[in-house]
Design a protein around this motif. Structure first.
Motif, PDB file in Angstrom:
ATOM      1  N   LYS A  72       0.828  -1.208  -0.002  1.00  0.00           N
ATOM      2  CA  LYS A  72      -0.130   0.094   0.010  1.00  0.00           C
ATOM      3  C   LYS A  72       0.772   1.261   0.222  1.00  0.00           C
ATOM      4  O   LYS A  72       1.982   1.022   0.247  1.00  0.00           O
ATOM      5  CB  LYS A  72      -1.015  -0.009   1.416  1.00  0.00           C
ATOM      6  CG  LYS A  72      -0.311  -0.021   2.437  1.00  0.00           C
ATOM      7  CD  LYS A  72      -1.228  -0.017   3.733  1.00  0.00           C
ATOM      8  CE  LYS A  72      -0.496   0.090   5.111  1.00  0.00           C
ATOM      9  NZ  LYS A  72      -1.657   0.151   5.894  1.00  0.00           N
ATOM     10  N   VAL A  73       0.374   2.486  -0.267  1.00  0.00           N
ATOM     11  CA  VAL A  73       0.986   3.518  -0.480  1.00  0.00           C
ATOM     12  C   VAL A  73       1.610   4.086   0.861  1.00  0.00           C
ATOM     13  O   VAL A  73       0.937   3.915   2.008  1.00  0.00           O
ATOM     14  CB  VAL A  73       0.285   4.780  -1.004  1.00  0.00           C
ATOM     15  CG1 VAL A  73      -0.982   4.923  -0.056  1.00  0.00           C
ATOM     16  CG2 VAL A  73       1.103   6.090  -1.293  1.00  0.00           C
ATOM     17  N   VAL A  74       2.709   4.604   0.987  1.00  0.00           N
ATOM     18  CA  VAL A  74       3.343   4.982   2.020  1.00  0.00           C
ATOM     19  C   VAL A  74       2.994   6.633   2.182  1.00  0.00           C
ATOM     20  O   VAL A  74       3.230   7.355   1.376  1.00  0.00           O
ATOM     21  CB  VAL A  74       4.917   4.966   2.084  1.00  0.00           C
ATOM     22  CG1 VAL A  74       5.562   5.427   3.500  1.00  0.00           C
ATOM     23  CG2 VAL A  74       5.398   3.538   2.031  1.00  0.00           C
ATOM     24  N   GLY A  75       2.264   6.778   3.592  1.00  0.00           N
ATOM     25  CA  GLY A  75       1.925   8.021   3.578  1.00  0.00           C
ATOM     26  C   GLY A  75       0.674   8.561   2.699  1.00  0.00           C
ATOM     27  O   GLY A  75      -0.226   7.638   2.275  1.00  0.00           O
ATOM     28  N   THR A  76       0.746   9.870   2.531  1.00  0.00           N
ATOM     29  CA  THR A  76      -0.604  10.052   1.536  1.00  0.00           C
ATOM     30  C   THR A  76       0.039  10.204   0.096  1.00  0.00           C
ATOM     31  O   THR A  76       1.071  10.528  -0.206  1.00  0.00           O
ATOM     32  CB  THR A  76      -1.311  11.454   2.080  1.00  0.00           C
ATOM     33  OG1 THR A  76      -0.163  12.586   1.958  1.00  0.00           O
ATOM     34  CG2 THR A  76      -1.653  11.387   3.552  1.00  0.00           C
ATOM     35  N   VAL A  77      -1.001  10.386  -0.702  1.00  0.00           N
ATOM     36  CA  VAL A  77      -0.781  10.526  -2.291  1.00  0.00           C
ATOM     37  C   VAL A  77       0.136  12.087  -2.407  1.00  0.00           C
ATOM     38  O   VAL A  77       1.224  12.023  -2.980  1.00  0.00           O
ATOM     39  CB  VAL A  77      -2.033  10.470  -3.003  1.00  0.00           C
ATOM     40  CG1 VAL A  77      -1.385  10.953  -4.694  1.00  0.00           C
ATOM     41  CG2 VAL A  77      -2.350   9.028  -3.062  1.00  0.00           C
ATOM     42  N   PRO A  78      -0.656  13.187  -1.709  1.00  0.00           N
ATOM     43  CA  PRO A  78       0.091  14.366  -1.826  1.00  0.00           C
ATOM     44  C   PRO A  78       1.560  14.462  -1.219  1.00  0.00           C
ATOM     45  O   PRO A  78       2.352  15.373  -1.742  1.00  0.00           O
ATOM     46  CB  PRO A  78      -0.764  15.413  -1.252  1.00  0.00           C
ATOM     47  CG  PRO A  78      -2.045  14.939  -1.392  1.00  0.00           C
ATOM     48  CD  PRO A  78      -1.918  13.377  -1.130  1.00  0.00           C
ATOM     49  N   ALA A  79       1.597  13.665  -0.375  1.00  0.00           N
ATOM     50  CA  ALA A  79       3.189  13.528   0.366  1.00  0.00           C
ATOM     51  C   ALA A  79       4.184  12.760  -0.397  1.00  0.00           C
ATOM     52  O   ALA A  79       5.390  12.505   0.407  1.00  0.00           O
ATOM     53  CB  ALA A  79       2.975  13.141   1.954  1.00  0.00           C
ATOM     54  N   GLN A  80       4.101  12.335  -1.404  1.00  0.00           N
ATOM     55  CA  GLN A  80       4.967  11.171  -1.800  1.00  0.00           C
ATOM     56  C   GLN A  80       6.528  12.047  -2.268  1.00  0.00           C
ATOM     57  O   GLN A  80       7.314  11.249  -2.053  1.00  0.00           O
ATOM     58  CB  GLN A  80       4.336  10.686  -3.261  1.00  0.00           C
ATOM     59  CG  GLN A  80       3.201   9.894  -3.245  1.00  0.00           C
ATOM     60  CD  GLN A  80       3.590   8.430  -2.206  1.00  0.00           C
ATOM     61  OE1 GLN A  80       4.179   7.786  -2.499  1.00  0.00           O
ATOM     62  NE2 GLN A  80       2.979   8.847  -0.746  1.00  0.00           N
ATOM     63  N   PHE A  81       6.341  13.308  -2.605  1.00  0.00           N
ATOM     64  CA  PHE A  81       7.765  13.690  -2.678  1.00  0.00           C
ATOM     65  C   PHE A  81       8.531  13.674  -1.383  1.00  0.00           C
ATOM     66  O   PHE A  81       9.721  13.271  -1.428  1.00  0.00           O
ATOM     67  CB  PHE A  81       7.846  15.192  -3.106  1.00  0.00           C
ATOM     68  CG  PHE A  81       9.140  16.060  -3.132  1.00  0.00           C
ATOM     69  CD1 PHE A  81      10.028  15.773  -4.036  1.00  0.00           C
ATOM     70  CD2 PHE A  81       9.818  16.686  -1.923  1.00  0.00           C
ATOM     71  CE1 PHE A  81      11.184  16.198  -4.050  1.00  0.00           C
ATOM     72  CE2 PHE A  81      10.662  17.214  -2.167  1.00  0.00           C
ATOM     73  CZ  PHE A  81      11.492  17.020  -3.074  1.00  0.00           C
ATOM     74  N   ASP A  82       7.887  14.032  -0.216  1.00  0.00           N
ATOM     75  CA  ASP A  82       8.561  13.811   1.208  1.00  0.00           C
ATOM     76  C   ASP A  82       8.825  12.395   1.429  1.00  0.00           C
ATOM     77  O   ASP A  82       9.935  12.282   2.086  1.00  0.00           O
ATOM     78  CB  ASP A  82       7.506  14.566   2.065  1.00  0.00           C
ATOM     79  CG  ASP A  82       7.430  16.078   1.975  1.00  0.00           C
ATOM     80  OD1 ASP A  82       8.515  16.556   1.368  1.00  0.00           O
ATOM     81  OD2 ASP A  82       6.352  16.692   2.253  1.00  0.00           O
ATOM     82  N   VAL A  83       7.969  11.687   1.130  1.00  0.00           N
ATOM     83  CA  VAL A  83       8.274  10.104   1.514  1.00  0.00           C
ATOM     84  C   VAL A  83       9.501   9.638   0.816  1.00  0.00           C
ATOM     85  O   VAL A  83      10.269   8.983   1.577  1.00  0.00           O
ATOM     86  CB  VAL A  83       7.094   9.224   0.909  1.00  0.00           C
ATOM     87  CG1 VAL A  83       7.453   7.798   0.959  1.00  0.00           C
ATOM     88  CG2 VAL A  83       5.656   9.509   1.644  1.00  0.00           C
ATOM     89  N   ALA A  84       9.954  10.038  -0.483  1.00  0.00           N
ATOM     90  CA  ALA A  84      11.053   9.684  -0.971  1.00  0.00           C
ATOM     91  C   ALA A  84      12.260  10.438  -0.342  1.00  0.00           C
ATOM     92  O   ALA A  84      13.172   9.789  -0.263  1.00  0.00           O
ATOM     93  CB  ALA A  84      10.742   9.962  -2.726  1.00  0.00           C
ATOM     94  N   ARG A  85      12.037  11.805  -0.323  1.00  0.00           N
ATOM     95  CA  ARG A  85      13.294  12.631   0.150  1.00  0.00           C
ATOM     96  C   ARG A  85      13.753  12.037   1.484  1.00  0.00           C
ATOM     97  O   ARG A  85      14.626  12.008   1.733  1.00  0.00           O
ATOM     98  CB  ARG A  85      12.562  13.920   0.395  1.00  0.00           C
ATOM     99  CG  ARG A  85      13.807  15.073   0.663  1.00  0.00           C
ATOM    100  CD  ARG A  85      13.408  16.360   1.435  1.00  0.00           C
ATOM    101  NE  ARG A  85      12.378  16.170   2.466  1.00  0.00           N
ATOM    102  CZ  ARG A  85      11.392  17.029   2.907  1.00  0.00           C
ATOM    103  NH1 ARG A  85      11.432  18.306   2.347  1.00  0.00           N
ATOM    104  NH2 ARG A  85      10.692  16.770   3.731  1.00  0.00           N
ATOM    105  N   ASP A  86      12.634  11.740   2.615  1.00  0.00           N
ATOM    106  CA  ASP A  86      13.079  11.304   3.769  1.00  0.00           C
ATOM    107  C   ASP A  86      13.259  10.089   3.733  1.00  0.00           C
ATOM    108  O   ASP A  86      13.446   9.410   5.015  1.00  0.00           O
ATOM    109  CB  ASP A  86      11.605  11.570   4.716  1.00  0.00           C
ATOM    110  CG  ASP A  86      11.482  13.165   4.790  1.00  0.00           C
ATOM    111  OD1 ASP A  86      12.359  13.942   4.334  1.00  0.00           O
ATOM    112  OD2 ASP A  86      10.266  13.519   5.312  1.00  0.00           O
ATOM    113  N   GLY A  87      13.044   9.103   2.691  1.00  0.00           N
ATOM    114  CA  GLY A  87      13.667   7.771   2.814  1.00  0.00           C
ATOM    115  C   GLY A  87      12.529   6.666   3.386  1.00  0.00           C
ATOM    116  O   GLY A  87      13.001   5.595   3.761  1.00  0.00           O
ATOM    117  N   GLN A  88      11.413   7.186   3.645  1.00  0.00           N
ATOM    118  CA  GLN A  88      10.271   6.460   4.061  1.00  0.00           C
ATOM    119  C   GLN A  88       9.967   5.212   3.235  1.00  0.00           C
ATOM    120  O   GLN A  88       9.584   4.109   3.205  1.00  0.00           O
ATOM    121  CB  GLN A  88       9.154   7.187   4.400  1.00  0.00           C
ATOM    122  CG  GLN A  88       9.313   8.160   5.317  1.00  0.00           C
ATOM    123  CD  GLN A  88       8.183   9.067   5.558  1.00  0.00           C
ATOM    124  OE1 GLN A  88       6.727   8.538   5.776  1.00  0.00           O
ATOM    125  NE2 GLN A  88       7.944  10.287   5.300  1.00  0.00           N
ATOM    126  N   ALA A  89      10.185   5.493   1.558  1.00  0.00           N
ATOM    127  CA  ALA A  89      10.252   4.655   0.504  1.00  0.00           C
ATOM    128  C   ALA A  89      11.327   5.106  -0.317  1.00  0.00           C
ATOM    129  O   ALA A  89      11.610   6.422  -0.384  1.00  0.00           O
ATOM    130  CB  ALA A  89       8.837   4.769  -0.304  1.00  0.00           C
TER     131      ALA A  89
END
Length: 345
Positions: A72-89
């Motif tokens: 499933k998606v990590v975090g929210t759809v609008p937050a995907q840039f931050d998800v990648a930048r912060d290494g959550q995915a």
């Protein structure tokens, strides 16, 4: 010459240890990237482009880089840039327009009437980004593997056909990004800024009257039964930029040879495949709508001309924002983008 049994046993043990060590070394060299997916099953970008690209990454790196699609998606759809930048995915597809006032320069590719053919626009945007926009470093912390647009957003609603500018007034319409929000406001509609993943719920509950949407996404997100009228605007009121991005540190940890191999199948090549998938998906979507008894109409040239006049403030506002972000001559940049798109046609 006979070799003593004890020496033969020792040789066998050493050989087995050597194989185990080699296997462990090979395993250690494999980089597994975690991909945060938010696209539904059957959606064109996912099935026709991203999933084949994932398989191709493993092939061109000879298995040294593998991509694991998370359940499933990590975090929210609008937050995907931050998800990648912060290494959550490690790997994401993010939509810069979902976070206004953050990627202002890139909004050049979302302005009204740049074009409505995704097969031309998608690769043109990636080329333009790399030649003219990458130096502004708006994606700090995330390496953009491909920057592209999908189909231009067209108009879908459940209230009435849109044939004049007056027909926009009062409609509660989903907007995916800043220029679309500004366009709806200028036309007297009520913009509601929400990601595509929330559209079904908002339309079915009556919160929305309609949505800006790439045509392909209407059946993909199960919206066919929720809209009654489709309006095609030649040239398009807006386009949405998407980015296939990877965490910068994770990217740098991959060997140069494998980065080169992945780059060759990404960028403009990836964008071109997106354009083809969406062009075909749009045709199928409109056919599905017609078969379901929905109206599909194209706005007249006279009304399109009125639209262009009404939406001129969007371009002027972008020029001012870009200048504040350090673009010396935004108008020259915009003229260059239009020339590149025309050349692509």
């Amino acid at each position: 010459m006979l070799i003593p049994k004890s020496l033969r046993r020792l040789a066998a043990v050493l050989a087995a240890a050597g194989c185990a060590f080699a296997a462990a070394g090979a395993s250690a060299q494999t980089t597994v990237l975690k991909y945060s997916n938010w696209l539904p099953a059957g959606q064109a970008m996912r099935v026709q482009v991203i999933e084949p690209w994932i398989a191709e990454v493993e092939k061109v790196t000879q298995g040294r880089v593998k991509i694991d699609t998370l359940p499933k998606v990590v975090g929210t759809v609008p937050a995907q840039f931050d998800v990648a930048r912060d290494g959550q995915a490690d790997l994401v597809v993010f939509i810069p327009g979902y976070t206004p006032n953050r990627f202002d320069i890139l909004e050049i590719a979302q302005l009204p009437f740049l074009g409505d053919n995704p097969e031309v626009l998608a690769p043109a945007v990636d080329r333009f980004y790399r030649r003219h926009l990458a130096s502004y470093n708006e994606f700090k912390g995330v390496h953009p593997l491909s920057v592209y647009v999908v189909s231009p957003g067209q108009l879908f609603n459940r209230v009435r056909p849109i044939r004049t500018l007056a027909d926009f007034k009062g409609l509660k319409m989903r907007s995916p990004q800043a220029s679309a929000t500004q366009a709806l406001t200028l036309l007297g509609a009520v913009p509601v800024s929400k990601p595509v993943s929330e559209t079904y719920e908002l339309l079915s509950s009556g919160v929305l009257d309609g949505t800006f949407m790439p045509p392909e996404s209407i059946p993909a997100f199960k919206l066919t039964e929720l809209v009654s009228h489709a309006t095609i605007v030649p040239g398009a009121i807006y386009n949405t930029v998407l980015v296939l991005g990877i965490n910068e540190d994770k990217w740098k940890a991959i060997s140069q040879a494998d980065r080169d191999a992945i780059t060759r199948i990404s960028g403009e090549a990836f964008a071109r495949n997106i354009g083809k998938a969406y062009a075909n998906g749009d045709k199928a979507a409109f056919e599905t709508l017609r078969k379901a008894g929905k109206s599909v109409e194209t706005l007249s040239p006279a009304v399109v001309a009125e639209l262009k006049t009404a939406l001129q403030p969007i371009e002027k506002d972008w020029i001012e924002k870009a200048r504040k972000k350090g673009v010396a001559d935004p108008q020259k940049l915009l003229d260059q983008m239009r020339a590149d798109i025309a050349a692509g046609r």
